[in-house]
Write an enzyme that holds these catalytic residues in place. Structure first.
Site, short mmCIF file in Angstrom:
data_model
loop_
_atom_site.label_atom_id
_atom_site.label_comp_id
_atom_site.label_asym_id
_atom_site.label_seq_id
_atom_site.Cartn_x
_atom_site.Cartn_y
_atom_site.Cartn_z
N MET A 1 0.72 -1.20 0.14
CA MET A 1 0.06 0.06 0.00
C MET A 1 0.87 1.17 0.01
SD MET A 1 -3.09 1.00 2.59
CE MET A 1 -2.11 1.29 3.93
N CYS A 2 0.70 2.28 -0.83
CA CYS A 2 1.38 3.46 -0.90
C CYS A 2 0.33 4.34 -1.23
CB CYS A 2 2.25 3.45 -2.31
SG CYS A 2 3.67 1.97 -1.91
N GLY A 3 0.99 5.76 -1.15
CA GLY A 3 0.01 6.95 -1.51
C GLY A 3 0.60 7.78 -2.51
N ARG A 32 -0.78 5.63 4.38
CA ARG A 32 -0.50 4.67 3.07
C ARG A 32 1.04 4.30 2.92
NH1 ARG A 32 -4.96 3.78 0.53
NH2 ARG A 32 -3.80 2.83 -1.14
#
Length: 305
Positions: A1-3, A32
């Site tokens: 999960m990244c932003g 995130r």
């Protein structure tokens, strides 16, 4: 999960405020991606017969002044430079090929984070708020900017493995998701002369776009090929000298939201990252469609594939 976050200014009067507008957007993505963060900002352009490089060295107290003087003396070219925390931005009156060849031979431990006429990439391990403060993001000026907060799943937590990734002139990419065929593509691209610094799958996506553009494709065409050749789930935001693009995989597995006003276009992995923008309450807000290419550039109108 990244932003992912991005901001493209349609109103030039806001360019002096881009860092102030973007900082809370990046920090909003901390949950995130708490292990590293980075951003690519476009502005402070050099002339076409100059090249701007963002450079990084492992040593905290590396002597950038000595390197600048050595380049100026040995290549007999104009050199301007400034330091920002652990990186230095060099502006050289030469071509990218000459500059990169010189560094490879005479300063091989210096890492080139970005090259172009406009782009600067700044990234580091740590919380987004810390990184924004380290590089004085709030005080920056520019026409557009994209950023990323990382929760590492595909590779180690390092500065090199953080986003954005750049493998072409004024081109960079940030990615939320995962690619399943990146190892095979990396080997194929290496045979075509594309160079990689990490084992991160997102760098392969950046390298793929660079390769397609080198073949003469437009950005839209390159992204159309990417939708066919990159296997996995992804939201990409791509920065170019003239603007930015957003594209999601065919099933739109990873979250994304966009907002547009007369003053700007913004995107984020979550709407909450957009709530501090001026006029957001009156913006057109929507979720980008699967397999649809959105491009905003200074030289053209909104285009959708």
């Amino acid at each position: 999960m990244c932003g992912i976050v991005g901001l493209y200014l349609k109103n030039p009067a806001l360019e002096s405020q881009i860092g102030e507008l973007f900082t809370p957007m990046l920090i909003a993505m901390t949950d995130r991606g708490p292990d590293s963060a980075g951003f690519a900002i476009y502005g402070d352009e050099v002339a076409d017969d100059w090249i701007k490089l963002t450079l990084r060295h492992p040593e905290k107290n590396y002597d950038w002044k000595a390197l600048a003087e050595k380049i100026q003396d040995e290549l007999d070219i104009g050199v301007e430079w400034f330091q920002n925390a652990k990186v230095a931005v060099f502006k050289l009156h030469t071509t990218d090929a000459i500059a990169e060849a010189y560094l490879a031979e005479n300063a091989c431990d210096v890492l080139i984070l970005s090259a172009g006429q406009s782009i600067e990439i700044l990234k580091e391990v740590g919380l987004p708020a810390q990184i924004a403060e380290t590089f004085n993001l709030r005080g920056m000026k520019g026409s557009h900017i994209i950023g990323h907060t990382r929760m590492a799943t595909e590779s180690a937590v390092t500065m090199e493995g953080s986003h954005p990734f750049s493998t072409g002139m004024d081109l960079c990419l940030v990615h939320n998701g995962s690619l399943s065929n990146h190892n095979r593509l990396r080997e194929e691209l290496k045979r075509e002369g594309v160079k990689f610094e990490t084992d991160n799958d997102s760098e392969v996506a950046a390298g793929y776009l660079t390769y397609r553009l080198q073949q003469g494709d437009t950005l839209t065409e390159a992204l159309e090929y990417a939708l066919k050749d990159l296997d996995g789930f992804f939201t990409f935001t791509i920065g170019t000298r003239d603007g930015f693009a957003v594209v999601r995989d065919p099933i739109a597995c990873k979250p994304a939201v966009m907002a547009e006003t007369d003053d700007y276009v913004a995107m984020a992995s979550e709407y909450q990252a957009l709530t501090t923008l001026p006029g957001i309450e009156n913006a057109r807000v929507w979720e980008p469609e699967p397999s649809t290419i959105y491009i905003w550039e200074r030289s053209s109108d909104d285009k959708r594939g």
